[in-house]
Design an enzyme around this catalytic site. Structure first.
Site, short mmCIF file in Angstrom:
data_model
loop_
_atom_site.label_atom_id
_atom_site.label_comp_id
_atom_site.label_asym_id
_atom_site.label_seq_id
_atom_site.Cartn_x
_atom_site.Cartn_y
_atom_site.Cartn_z
N TRP A 194 0.64 -0.92 0.26
CA TRP A 194 0.05 0.22 0.48
C TRP A 194 0.85 1.52 -0.08
O TRP A 194 0.78 2.21 1.04
CB TRP A 194 -1.29 -0.37 0.87
CG TRP A 194 -2.02 1.15 1.31
CD1 TRP A 194 -1.73 2.06 1.65
CD2 TRP A 194 -2.99 1.84 -0.11
NE1 TRP A 194 -2.64 2.99 1.79
CE2 TRP A 194 -3.20 2.71 0.65
CE3 TRP A 194 -3.31 0.82 -1.37
CZ2 TRP A 194 -4.57 3.37 -0.49
CZ3 TRP A 194 -4.43 2.05 -2.05
CH2 TRP A 194 -4.62 2.70 -1.25
N GLY A 197 0.57 10.48 -5.75
CA GLY A 197 -0.80 9.82 -4.36
C GLY A 197 0.28 9.62 -3.26
O GLY A 197 -0.11 9.98 -2.67
N ASN A 244 0.57 12.09 -12.07
CA ASN A 244 -0.13 12.77 -13.14
C ASN A 244 -1.77 12.84 -13.04
O ASN A 244 -2.64 13.10 -13.54
CB ASN A 244 -0.45 10.95 -13.86
CG ASN A 244 -0.94 9.84 -12.55
OD1 ASN A 244 -1.45 10.36 -11.31
ND2 ASN A 244 -0.40 8.62 -12.60
N LYS A 277 -2.10 10.70 -16.64
CA LYS A 277 -2.51 8.72 -16.35
C LYS A 277 -3.62 8.84 -17.49
O LYS A 277 -4.80 10.18 -18.48
CB LYS A 277 -3.72 9.10 -15.09
CG LYS A 277 -4.19 7.62 -14.61
CD LYS A 277 -4.86 7.68 -13.49
CE LYS A 277 -3.39 7.60 -12.77
NZ LYS A 277 -3.69 6.93 -10.63
N ARG A 315 18.20 -5.63 27.87
CA ARG A 315 18.01 -4.77 26.79
C ARG A 315 19.86 -4.59 27.01
O ARG A 315 20.41 -4.61 25.46
CB ARG A 315 17.77 -3.34 26.88
CG ARG A 315 17.50 -2.66 28.36
CD ARG A 315 16.70 -1.51 28.45
NE ARG A 315 17.35 -1.35 30.12
CZ ARG A 315 17.26 -0.26 30.38
NH1 ARG A 315 17.44 0.81 29.36
NH2 ARG A 315 16.92 0.40 31.23
N GLU A 323 9.97 5.87 13.03
CA GLU A 323 10.19 4.68 12.99
C GLU A 323 9.55 3.43 11.83
O GLU A 323 10.38 2.67 11.12
CB GLU A 323 8.72 3.56 13.91
CG GLU A 323 9.80 4.06 15.50
CD GLU A 323 9.20 6.10 15.82
OE1 GLU A 323 9.81 5.85 17.21
OE2 GLU A 323 8.71 6.41 15.16
N PHE A 349 7.12 0.90 20.36
CA PHE A 349 7.16 2.06 18.75
C PHE A 349 7.38 1.26 17.52
O PHE A 349 6.53 1.78 16.57
CB PHE A 349 7.77 3.23 18.70
CG PHE A 349 8.29 3.57 20.75
CD1 PHE A 349 7.09 3.96 20.60
CD2 PHE A 349 9.42 4.43 20.62
CE1 PHE A 349 7.05 4.81 22.20
CE2 PHE A 349 9.26 5.41 21.82
CZ PHE A 349 8.61 5.50 22.85
N HIS A 368 12.09 -2.91 26.71
CA HIS A 368 11.44 -1.79 27.23
C HIS A 368 9.91 -2.53 27.04
O HIS A 368 9.05 -1.66 27.17
CB HIS A 368 11.41 -0.14 27.23
CG HIS A 368 12.56 0.24 27.39
ND1 HIS A 368 13.78 0.65 26.86
CD2 HIS A 368 12.61 1.03 28.43
CE1 HIS A 368 14.41 1.14 27.20
NE2 HIS A 368 13.71 1.94 28.07
N ASP A 419 9.25 5.24 33.25
CA ASP A 419 8.36 5.84 32.08
C ASP A 419 6.85 5.44 31.99
O ASP A 419 6.63 4.78 32.31
CB ASP A 419 8.68 4.31 30.72
CG ASP A 419 10.31 5.03 30.65
OD1 ASP A 419 10.95 5.77 30.61
OD2 ASP A 419 10.40 4.13 30.07
#
Length: 606
Positions: A105, A137, A166, A228, A302, A350, A376, A400, A408
């Site tokens: 998409w 577009g 176009n 187009k 982490r 991201e 995220f 996290h 947080d």
């Protein structure tokens, strides 16, 4: 010095000058052949969309001259070897044999092209160039402008973006319509070298694509004004033809008209690429030394991820790490400190970070790890699923996770990530519980084909495995057991440590439970779960720092759903979390050791 005495170097320079002049200004015959090839492409678009009763013949027709010039005049590649690492790259919002990624998409192609161009310039240090065709577009997508900023910041002068303007979209005219100056100003404002061109003029297209090769230090945008349905009477530049194939009678008439405009029967052969991209053959990256942790050491997973990435980078020079301005929190900075030339800063973007990582991974030129807060990754879910659909090898680390994230806020607590990644076909999900298992997860992920997600925790936890412990994908660990066990508790991450604390407390009351560390949530070790459930009277308790929907509990329920006399009690975060000190959240949300003790006693009564 006569021509016969000219050195090979001088002759080569003369030849390159002639080629450059031809690229910039092709002769009349070549121009006509390019026009004819564009028209043949239009005929092909009409025929294929009619045959399938689906497709976009008008959108394809607007870009026919662009495609003709790119593929038969500008780009260098081997037609018989589309995967050759020296070939120029092309990204389009469709999946074809010579196109590297299914964009889906729209809006994702430029980010992937950025990753390919970054790889070519900084990792391969090769001559191949990257071309990306973008519809006007999809330029409304924010990820496009994230990519524009990224390419300019990183000076990707081997990248060429073509805007096919176009003016018409799915539902009518687009906001900017044919005001190509607006696109020109926007691209220039983002730091791109920018040209405006009539997209129907093959001579002008040849000229600007050649000019782009002369630009250093900046990416190039070519804003092409197109129409187009170009070449189709009463369809060209008309609304309401989006995504509609031609009726057969009308298609036949249009094809005859286009065929009457074709003046040659020649084909053009693309120029061969420069052979300066090194051949890469990935073999399994082995852990050359065991983890340097001792049982009882304290470390967050982490941080263990950051250390493992730095170690992996020493053993394989194609390992790269991407981060989104969180390197001090995700510990990506440990990799950057040792391997700065293989660290890509993507900042707070991201969607583009995932697209860039996918572009870096295409054609197996690198082993990318993108490291960020797990919460995220929800922002980039479409990009992640498209990467999985394209069978691209990509590793994502989410730190996290859960409610155990220090002070947080809930916005940074990942409580849906397991559900999100479990829903992606063939995605491997690691959820390590200590530093040793985390290092193994990173190494295993580096060798897996397809998409991987490593769930990493904020809190420091004790090392429970010896350095020489072996780990395998889809193989859980029974970390505590006895012949008197009456319940099996299944967990991972921080909740595994709560389960072990609960087991110790219960043992003091002569209540014995078995504890399983899943290690991988997908694929799930159903065999180990079933064997141990049957050995403990069919009583299972799952504990997870995640919402109930789509997490460990539901995965285990699915694994035992066809078995009789097995009861599963799920413990999970059941309401919206709030920010608290690190020693409180698990208890507040009912997934601490004390709550596990209560659940075990309840299930035994039941």
């Amino acid at each position: 010095m006569s021509d016969s005495e000219a050195s090979p170097e001088i002759l080569e320079e003369v030849f390159e000058d002639v080629v450059d002049e031809f690229k910039a200004k092709p002769d009349e015959m070549t121009v006509q052949v390019l026009r004819d090839m564009a028209n043949r492409l239009r005929i092909h678009f009409i025929k294929t969309t009619c045959a399938s009763s689906s497709g976009h013949p008008t959108s394809c027709s607007s870009a026919a001259e662009i495609m003709s010039v790119l593929f038969f005049h500008t780009m260098r590649y081997k037609q018989a070897d589309p995967e050759n690492p020296n070939n120029d790259r092309f990204i389009l919002s469709k999946k074809l044999s010579f196109i590297d990624m299914a964009i889906g998409w729209l809006g994702q192609g430029l980010g992937a092209a950025c990753g390919m161009a970054y790889t070519g310039k900084y990792f391969d240090r090769a001559s191949y160039r990257v071309f990306c065709l973008l519809g006007d577009g999809e330029s409304s997508e924010g990820s496009v402008w994230e990519a524009l900023a990224f390419a300019a910041y990183h000076n990707l002068d081997n990248l060429v973006l073509i805007f096919d303007v176009n003016r018409l979209g799915h539902g009518g005219t687009l906001p900017v319509e044919h005001c190509i100056e607006a696109y020109q100003k926007r691209c220039k404002a983002f730091g791109w070298n920018t040209y405006v061109v009539d997209g129907r003029d093959v001579e002008a297209l040849c000229q600007v694509f050649w000019q782009a090769t002369q630009v250093k230090g900046k990416p190039t945008a070519v804003v092409a004004k197109t129409f187009k349905g170009r070449g189709m009477p009463n369809v060209e530049d008309a609304e309401s033809w989006y995504g509609k194939p031609m009726p057969k009678e009308r298609a036949d008439a249009i094809i005859k008209l286009i065929e009457s405009q074709i003046q040659t029967n020649r084909n053009l052969v693309p120029e061969l690429p420069i052979e300066d991209s090194r051949k890469i053959c990935f073999i399994d990256t082995k852990m050359t030394s065991p983890p340097l942790y001792k049982i009882g050491d304290k470390m967050s997973t982490r941080q263990a991820c950051g250390l493992a990435l730095a170690k992996l980078g020493r053993e394989n020079d194609r390992v790269i790490v991407l981060d989104g301005d969180t390197k001090n929190a995700t510990f990506s900075e440990l990799f950057k400190k040792e391997h700065p030339e293989r660290f890509i800063e993507c900042f707070i973007a991201e969607q583009n970070m995932v697209n860039v990582a996918l572009g870096c991974a295409i054609r197996n030129r690198t082993i990318p790890f993108a490291n960020h807060f797990a919460a995220f990754w929800t922002r980039a879910y479409d990009q992640i699923r498209k990467g999985a659909m394209s069978h691209i090898n990509l590793n994502l680390i989410g730190s996290h996770c859960g409610v155990y994230t220090g002070e947080d806020s809930p916005s940074q607590m990942a409580l849906e990530d397991l559900a999100m990644f479990r829903a992606i076909s063939k995605c491997t999900i690691f959820y390590p519980s200590d530093a040793v298992s985390t290092e193994h997860a990173v190494y295993l992920a580096a060798n897996i084909k397809g998409l991987c997600f490593i769930r990493a925790s904020y809190a420091e936890t004790s090392v429970i495995y010896p350095p020489l412990e072996n780990f395998h994908i889809g193989q859980a660990k029974v970390v505590r057991q006895s012949t008197n066990d009456k319940v099996v508790v299944i967990a991972a991450g921080v909740c595994l440590h709560e389960a072990l604390l609960a087991a110790t407390e219960l043992a003091e009351e002569d209540i014995y439970v078995r504890v399983i560390d899943l290690f991988t949530i997908k694929p799930l070790d159903s065999s180990t779960i079933l064997i141990n459930a049957k050995a403990t009277g069919g009583r299972i308790i799952t504990v997870e720092d995640h919402y109930p929907e789509g997490g460990i509990g539901e995965a285990v329920c699915a694994a035992v759903s066809m078995e009789k006399d097995i009861l599963v009690h799920q413990m999970a975060v059941s309401r919206m979390p709030r920010s608290r000190r690190t020693d409180e959240p698990l208890d507040m949300f009912g997934i601490s050791a004390s709550h596990i003790v209560v659940a075990v006693k309840c299930i035994l009564v039941y």
